[in-house]
Design a protein around this motif. Sequence first.
Motif, PDB file in Angstrom:
ATOM      1  N   ILE A  88       0.838  -1.207   0.000  1.00 46.02           N
ATOM      2  CA  ILE A  88       0.000   0.000   0.000  1.00 46.02           C
ATOM      3  C   ILE A  88       0.869   1.252   0.000  1.00 46.02           C
ATOM      4  O   ILE A  88       0.600   2.205  -0.734  1.00 46.02           O
ATOM      5  N   VAL A  89       1.928   1.251   0.808  1.00 47.20           N
ATOM      6  CA  VAL A  89       2.839   2.399   0.853  1.00 47.20           C
ATOM      7  C   VAL A  89       3.476   2.608  -0.517  1.00 47.20           C
ATOM      8  O   VAL A  89       3.572   3.744  -1.005  1.00 47.20           O
ATOM      9  N   LYS A  90       3.886   1.531  -1.150  1.00 49.47           N
ATOM     10  CA  LYS A  90       4.515   1.616  -2.472  1.00 49.47           C
ATOM     11  C   LYS A  90       3.524   2.153  -3.511  1.00 49.47           C
ATOM     12  O   LYS A  90       3.863   2.991  -4.329  1.00 49.47           O
ATOM     13  N   LYS A  91       2.280   1.680  -3.440  1.00 54.73           N
ATOM     14  CA  LYS A  91       1.254   2.089  -4.397  1.00 54.73           C
ATOM     15  C   LYS A  91       0.884   3.557  -4.221  1.00 54.73           C
ATOM     16  O   LYS A  91       0.691   4.279  -5.190  1.00 54.73           O
ATOM     17  N   LEU A  92       0.822   4.015  -2.951  1.00 58.03           N
ATOM     18  CA  LEU A  92       0.472   5.412  -2.685  1.00 58.03           C
ATOM     19  C   LEU A  92       1.632   6.360  -3.015  1.00 58.03           C
ATOM     20  O   LEU A  92       1.421   7.514  -3.343  1.00 58.03           O
ATOM     21  N   ALA A  93       2.867   5.875  -2.904  1.00 57.86           N
ATOM     22  CA  ALA A  93       4.034   6.697  -3.190  1.00 57.86           C
ATOM     23  C   ALA A  93       4.268   6.843  -4.694  1.00 57.86           C
ATOM     24  O   ALA A  93       4.874   7.823  -5.139  1.00 57.86           O
ATOM     25  N   ALA A  94       3.792   5.897  -5.497  1.00 55.20           N
ATOM     26  CA  ALA A  94       4.031   5.916  -6.954  1.00 55.20           C
ATOM     27  C   ALA A  94       3.395   7.130  -7.625  1.00 55.20           C
ATOM     28  O   ALA A  94       4.060   7.809  -8.407  1.00 55.20           O
ATOM     29  N   PRO A  95       2.114   7.491  -7.372  1.00 51.37           N
ATOM     30  CA  PRO A  95       1.548   8.667  -8.041  1.00 51.37           C
ATOM     31  C   PRO A  95       2.207   9.966  -7.586  1.00 51.37           C
ATOM     32  O   PRO A  95       2.339  10.905  -8.369  1.00 51.37           O
ATOM     33  N   ALA A  96       2.643  10.042  -6.334  1.00 49.88           N
ATOM     34  CA  ALA A  96       3.288  11.260  -5.832  1.00 49.88           C
ATOM     35  C   ALA A  96       4.647  11.461  -6.520  1.00 49.88           C
ATOM     36  O   ALA A  96       5.062  12.581  -6.793  1.00 49.88           O
ATOM     37  N   ALA A  97       5.360  10.361  -6.775  1.00 49.57           N
ATOM     38  CA  ALA A  97       6.667  10.446  -7.417  1.00 49.57           C
ATOM     39  C   ALA A  97       6.530  10.800  -8.905  1.00 49.57           C
ATOM     40  O   ALA A  97       7.409  11.431  -9.490  1.00 49.57           O
ATOM     41  N   ALA A  98       5.425  10.378  -9.533  1.00 48.10           N
ATOM     42  CA  ALA A  98       5.223  10.627 -10.958  1.00 48.10           C
ATOM     43  C   ALA A  98       4.905  12.085 -11.235  1.00 48.10           C
ATOM     44  O   ALA A  98       5.260  12.609 -12.290  1.00 48.10           O
ATOM     45  N   SER A  99       4.257  12.766 -10.305  1.00 49.43           N
ATOM     46  CA  SER A  99       3.885  14.166 -10.573  1.00 49.43           C
ATOM     47  C   SER A  99       4.886  15.169 -10.078  1.00 49.43           C
ATOM     48  O   SER A  99       5.946  15.006  -9.759  1.00 49.43           O
TER      49      SER A  99
END
Length: 99
Positions: A88-99
Amino acid sequence: MSRRCELTGKGALVGHTVSHSNIKTKRRFLPNLVNVTLQSDALGRGVRLRICANALKSVDHRGGLDAFLMKAGDADLSPRALLLKKQIVKKLAAPAAAS
Protein backbone atom coordinates in the motif's frame (compact mmCIF):
# COMPACT_ATOMS: atom_id res chain seq x y z
CA MET A 1 -3.26 -21.72 12.34
CA SER A 2 -2.52 -19.68 15.45
CA ARG A 3 -5.22 -17.98 17.46
CA ARG A 4 -3.84 -14.50 16.88
CA CYS A 5 -5.34 -11.45 15.20
CA GLU A 6 -3.41 -10.49 12.06
CA LEU A 7 -3.95 -6.76 12.56
CA THR A 8 -3.77 -6.11 16.30
CA GLY A 9 -1.70 -9.08 17.48
CA LYS A 10 -4.30 -9.96 20.11
CA GLY A 11 -3.85 -13.58 21.22
CA ALA A 12 -5.01 -16.08 23.81
CA LEU A 13 -4.74 -15.17 27.50
CA VAL A 14 -4.56 -17.52 30.50
CA GLY A 15 -6.58 -17.15 33.68
CA HIS A 16 -8.70 -19.00 36.21
CA THR A 17 -12.27 -20.11 36.44
CA VAL A 18 -13.22 -19.54 40.07
CA SER A 19 -15.99 -21.70 41.49
CA HIS A 20 -18.38 -20.76 44.30
CA SER A 21 -16.13 -22.67 46.73
CA ASN A 22 -13.14 -20.62 45.44
CA ILE A 23 -11.51 -23.56 43.60
CA LYS A 24 -9.37 -22.16 40.79
CA THR A 25 -9.16 -24.07 37.50
CA LYS A 26 -6.90 -22.95 34.67
CA ARG A 27 -8.60 -21.81 31.47
CA ARG A 28 -7.82 -19.89 28.27
CA PHE A 29 -9.50 -16.72 27.11
CA LEU A 30 -9.54 -16.87 23.30
CA PRO A 31 -9.94 -13.83 21.03
CA ASN A 32 -13.10 -13.53 18.96
CA LEU A 33 -11.51 -14.28 15.56
CA VAL A 34 -13.47 -14.00 12.32
CA ASN A 35 -12.49 -14.58 8.70
CA VAL A 36 -13.25 -11.44 6.69
CA THR A 37 -12.51 -10.00 3.27
CA LEU A 38 -11.56 -6.32 3.53
CA GLN A 39 -11.36 -4.04 0.50
CA SER A 40 -8.14 -2.13 -0.09
CA ASP A 41 -8.77 1.12 -2.00
CA ALA A 42 -5.10 1.60 -2.90
CA LEU A 43 -4.62 -1.95 -4.21
CA GLY A 44 -8.09 -2.16 -5.75
CA ARG A 45 -8.80 -5.66 -4.49
CA GLY A 46 -10.13 -7.61 -1.55
CA VAL A 47 -7.84 -9.09 1.10
CA ARG A 48 -8.78 -12.11 3.23
CA LEU A 49 -7.66 -11.78 6.86
CA ARG A 50 -8.33 -13.54 10.16
CA ILE A 51 -8.92 -10.73 12.62
CA CYS A 52 -10.69 -10.22 15.94
CA ALA A 53 -14.06 -8.47 16.06
CA ASN A 54 -12.48 -5.57 17.94
CA ALA A 55 -10.02 -5.00 15.08
CA LEU A 56 -12.91 -5.05 12.60
CA LYS A 57 -14.52 -2.18 14.52
CA SER A 58 -11.19 -0.33 14.59
CA VAL A 59 -10.72 -0.70 10.82
CA ASP A 60 -14.20 0.71 10.26
CA HIS A 61 -13.57 3.58 12.69
CA ARG A 62 -10.27 4.61 11.08
CA GLY A 63 -11.76 4.72 7.60
CA GLY A 64 -10.80 1.43 5.99
CA LEU A 65 -8.00 -1.09 5.76
CA ASP A 66 -5.50 1.28 4.14
CA ALA A 67 -5.85 3.93 6.86
CA PHE A 68 -5.65 1.30 9.61
CA LEU A 69 -2.45 -0.24 8.23
CA MET A 70 -0.78 3.15 7.70
CA LYS A 71 -1.36 4.06 11.35
CA ALA A 72 -0.61 0.61 12.85
CA GLY A 73 2.80 -0.21 14.30
CA ASP A 74 4.88 -2.88 12.58
CA ALA A 75 5.37 -4.87 15.80
CA ASP A 76 1.66 -5.76 16.10
CA LEU A 77 1.09 -6.76 12.48
CA SER A 78 1.47 -10.29 11.15
CA PRO A 79 3.91 -10.98 8.28
CA ARG A 80 0.99 -11.00 5.80
CA ALA A 81 -0.30 -7.67 7.10
CA LEU A 82 3.23 -6.18 6.95
CA LEU A 83 3.49 -7.24 3.31
CA LEU A 84 0.13 -5.60 2.62
CA LYS A 85 1.27 -2.41 4.35
CA LYS A 86 4.43 -2.27 2.23
CA GLN A 87 2.40 -2.80 -0.96
CA ILE A 88 0.00 0.00 0.00
CA VAL A 89 2.84 2.40 0.85
CA LYS A 90 4.52 1.62 -2.47
CA LYS A 91 1.25 2.09 -4.40
CA LEU A 92 0.47 5.41 -2.69
CA ALA A 93 4.03 6.70 -3.19
CA ALA A 94 4.03 5.92 -6.95
CA PRO A 95 1.55 8.67 -8.04
CA ALA A 96 3.29 11.26 -5.83
CA ALA A 97 6.67 10.45 -7.42
CA ALA A 98 5.22 10.63 -10.96
CA SER A 99 3.89 14.17 -10.57
